[in-house]
Design a protein around this motif. Structure first.
Motif, short mmCIF file in Angstrom:
data_model
loop_
_atom_site.label_atom_id
_atom_site.label_comp_id
_atom_site.label_asym_id
_atom_site.label_seq_id
_atom_site.Cartn_x
_atom_site.Cartn_y
_atom_site.Cartn_z
N SER A 152 0.87 -1.19 0.00
CA SER A 152 0.00 0.00 0.00
C SER A 152 0.90 1.23 0.00
O SER A 152 2.11 1.13 0.26
CB SER A 152 -0.91 0.04 1.24
OG SER A 152 -0.14 0.20 2.42
N GLY A 153 0.30 2.38 -0.24
CA GLY A 153 1.04 3.63 -0.11
C GLY A 153 1.57 3.78 1.31
O GLY A 153 2.73 4.16 1.51
N MET A 154 0.74 3.48 2.30
CA MET A 154 1.18 3.58 3.69
C MET A 154 2.29 2.59 3.99
O MET A 154 3.16 2.86 4.82
CB MET A 154 0.00 3.39 4.66
CG MET A 154 -0.91 4.61 4.81
SD MET A 154 -0.04 6.20 5.06
CE MET A 154 0.82 5.91 6.61
N TYR A 205 -0.97 13.93 4.19
CA TYR A 205 -2.03 12.92 4.16
C TYR A 205 -2.26 12.44 5.60
O TYR A 205 -1.29 12.16 6.34
CB TYR A 205 -1.55 11.77 3.27
CG TYR A 205 -2.47 10.60 3.15
CD1 TYR A 205 -3.71 10.73 2.53
CD2 TYR A 205 -2.09 9.35 3.63
CE1 TYR A 205 -4.55 9.63 2.41
CE2 TYR A 205 -2.92 8.26 3.50
CZ TYR A 205 -4.15 8.41 2.90
OH TYR A 205 -4.98 7.33 2.78
N ASP A 259 5.62 12.93 -1.26
CA ASP A 259 4.47 12.14 -1.69
C ASP A 259 4.00 12.76 -3.01
O ASP A 259 3.45 13.86 -3.02
CB ASP A 259 3.38 12.19 -0.61
CG ASP A 259 2.19 11.31 -0.94
OD1 ASP A 259 1.88 11.15 -2.14
OD2 ASP A 259 1.56 10.80 0.00
N THR A 280 1.21 6.27 -3.72
CA THR A 280 0.32 5.14 -3.63
C THR A 280 -0.01 4.74 -5.07
O THR A 280 -0.18 5.60 -5.94
CB THR A 280 -0.95 5.45 -2.83
OG1 THR A 280 -1.89 4.40 -3.05
CG2 THR A 280 -1.59 6.76 -3.23
N SER A 306 -2.63 3.08 -5.56
CA SER A 306 -4.09 2.90 -5.44
C SER A 306 -4.87 4.01 -6.15
O SER A 306 -6.07 3.89 -6.34
CB SER A 306 -4.49 2.89 -3.96
OG SER A 306 -3.50 2.26 -3.16
N LYS A 307 -4.20 5.10 -6.52
CA LYS A 307 -4.89 6.24 -7.12
C LYS A 307 -4.74 6.19 -8.64
O LYS A 307 -5.18 5.24 -9.25
CB LYS A 307 -4.37 7.54 -6.49
CG LYS A 307 -4.32 7.50 -4.95
CD LYS A 307 -5.69 7.55 -4.28
CE LYS A 307 -5.69 7.11 -2.83
NZ LYS A 307 -4.91 7.92 -1.91
N VAL A 352 -4.72 -1.87 -4.25
CA VAL A 352 -4.04 -1.06 -3.24
C VAL A 352 -2.54 -1.40 -3.34
O VAL A 352 -2.18 -2.59 -3.39
CB VAL A 352 -4.58 -1.38 -1.82
CG1 VAL A 352 -3.77 -0.65 -0.75
CG2 VAL A 352 -6.05 -0.98 -1.72
N GLY A 353 -1.70 -0.38 -3.42
CA GLY A 353 -0.26 -0.61 -3.51
C GLY A 353 0.50 0.69 -3.32
O GLY A 353 -0.11 1.76 -3.26
N TRP A 370 -9.30 8.28 -4.77
CA TRP A 370 -9.46 9.04 -6.00
C TRP A 370 -8.48 8.47 -7.01
O TRP A 370 -7.70 7.59 -6.66
CB TRP A 370 -9.19 10.55 -5.78
CG TRP A 370 -8.02 10.86 -4.90
CD1 TRP A 370 -8.01 10.87 -3.52
CD2 TRP A 370 -6.68 11.20 -5.28
NE1 TRP A 370 -6.76 11.19 -3.06
CE2 TRP A 370 -5.92 11.41 -4.10
CE3 TRP A 370 -6.05 11.38 -6.52
CZ2 TRP A 370 -4.57 11.75 -4.12
CZ3 TRP A 370 -4.70 11.74 -6.55
CH2 TRP A 370 -3.98 11.93 -5.35
C1 LIG Z 1 -4.24 7.41 -0.57
C2 LIG Z 1 -3.02 8.17 -0.27
C3 LIG Z 1 -1.95 7.58 0.42
C4 LIG Z 1 -2.01 6.20 1.02
O1 LIG Z 1 -2.04 5.21 0.07
P1 LIG Z 1 -2.67 3.74 0.39
O2 LIG Z 1 -2.36 2.98 -0.82
O3 LIG Z 1 -4.12 3.99 0.62
O4 LIG Z 1 -2.00 3.26 1.62
C5 LIG Z 1 -0.81 8.34 0.61
N1 LIG Z 1 -0.73 9.60 0.15
C6 LIG Z 1 -1.74 10.20 -0.49
C7 LIG Z 1 -1.58 11.60 -0.97
C8 LIG Z 1 -2.91 9.51 -0.71
O5 LIG Z 1 -3.92 10.12 -1.35
#
Ligand SMILES: *Cc1c(COP(=O)(O)O)cnc(C)c1O
Length: 387
Positions: free
Chosen positions: A91-93, A117, A187, A209, A211-212, A221-222, A342
């Motif tokens: 995930s991004g996190m 974030y 980020d 992330t 995931s967006k 999710v990544g 998003w």
């Molecule tokens: C969604 C998001 C994250 C986290 O990413 P995940 O894949 O949900 O863990 C980090 N930074 C920003 C700006 C995000 O929008």
């Protein structure tokens, strides 16, 4: 993969998103890379195994380390960011926490630039238990210079940020950090690697992330971190392998598929968002409108220097921003769905205002890939509830 220096960024990025690093002969000619759905890899002899284990992270041994499908994605993302090495995460996190856990020691201070974030900020709150402190500041070089401390180890930037789309001076902050021996990370999710390349402005690490926009279809999710090998290799060794947030081969495949269309999707998000902003600017109920294309003063100069395009995430404020009015507006929308995240094909709307009228009164819209007229018609109906 060789590009001559005259190849434009857009042409080079398009080649990376489509063909680069793919070795179809190795996959029986398959045009889509196989999903290496395997936990472990085997070796013909103990001698070969012993040799490989001396440098485990450069070989396919176990999928919490390297996996061929994930590696293809990492190679493409490193190239898009003009970095030496990328490591992908579940995930991004996962990427953000592994980076922080690898780089920070007890006693270190982190300077957050722009509103981070939410979960990134919460992570740093948790890290107080390990003796890591943080504070926050704005995006100009002067603000950062005034806020760095003797024990600042990392300047962590969001630009554009994801609620107010605030910008930061990447070149100025990178230069200041270098003279002070402080690491910088950003980020870069809002802009995607297509529209902003922070490493080329001197930033040390860029995180996303997946995931967006990169995934782009709201079905994975990544996350990823990209930078110089000397920085990413320890993040791989400690933050990735020991914390264990490994990206699954299947999610990596979906992200690779997302990359194929990232350039054309971003072009459409941009075209749509610019029309939506033109429309919002005519609405008497809109008091503030936040998107980098509207930046003024020094922020406009940063946008000009750093961003080569515009993503579809924006926010705005309305006259008399009560919870009831905001809920009435959002609940009237039909094409826009209500949801977090998003970067997918679909348009979304949220607000953080609470029923007791606390919390930010912003309405945030993620402009998707729908026909723009249907988005404008949807907004028009919602604005009628505010009159
Ligand atoms: C969604 C998001 C994250 C986290 O990413 P995940 O894949 O949900 O863990 C980090 N930074 C920003 C700006 C995000 O929008």
């Amino acid at each position: 993969m060789a590009f001559d220096d005259n190849t434009s960024d857009a042409a080079r990025d398009s080649e990376i998103c489509t063909h680069a690093f793919e070795e179809h002969q190795r996959y029986e000619g398959a045009i889509a890379p196989p999903i290496y759905q395997t936990s472990l890899f085997t070796f013909p002899t103990l001698e070969r195994f012993t040799e490989v284990m001396r440098d485990e992270r450069s070989h396919f041994v176990y999928s919490r380390g390297l996996n061929p499908t994930v590696k293809l994605l990492e190679d493409k993302l490193a190239a898009l960011e003009r970095g030496e090495m990328a490591k992908a995460f579940a995930s991004g996190m996962g990427a953000i926490s592994a980076t922080m856990m690898t780089l920070l020691d007890q006693g270190d201070h982190v300077l957050l630039v722009n509103q981070a974030y939410g979960p990134t900020r919460q992570l740093l709150e948790q890290m107080a238990r390990f003796g890591v402190s943080f504070s926050e500041t704005g995006g100009s070089r002067g603000e950062v210079e005034a806020a760095v401390r003797d024990n600042t180890r990392l300047i962590y930037i969001e630009s554009p940020s994801s609620m107010r789309m605030a910008l930061a001076d990447l070149d100025g902050i990178a230069e200041l950090a270098r003279t002070r021996g402080i690491l910088t990370a950003i980020d870069n999710t809002w802009a995607t690697p297509l529209y902003q390349k922070p490493l080329t402005h001197g930033i040390d690490l860029t995180l996303h992330t997946l995931s967006k926009y990169i995934g782009g279809h709201s079905d994975l999710v990544g996350g990823v971190v990209v930078g110089r090998r000397e920085l990413v290799a320890p993040i791989f060794e400690h933050g990735h392998q020991l914390l264990g947030a490994a990206l699954s081969p299947h999610s990596a495949f979906l992200a690779l598929r997302g990359l194929r269309t990232l350039p054309i999707r971003m072009r459409q998000h941009q075209a749509n968002v610019l029309e939506v902003i033109r429309y919002l600017a005519t609405q008497p109920s809109v008091t503030g409108l936040h998107h980098p294309c509207l930046a003024t003063g020094e922020a406009a100069a940063w946008a000009e220097r750093q961003l080569s395009g515009h993503a579809g995430l924006l926010s705005f404020e309305i006259v008399d921003p009560s919870y009831v009015r905001i809920a009435g507006f959002i609940d009237t929308l039909r094409v826009f769905r209500i949801g977090v995240s998003w970067g997918g094909y679909e348009s979304l709307a949220i607000s953080q205002r609470q029923p007791d009228d606390t919390g930010p009164a912003l309405i945030r819209l993620a402009i998707g890939l729908e026909d723009v007229q249907s988005l404008l018609d949807d907004l028009e109906r919602a604005f009628r509830t505010l009159q």
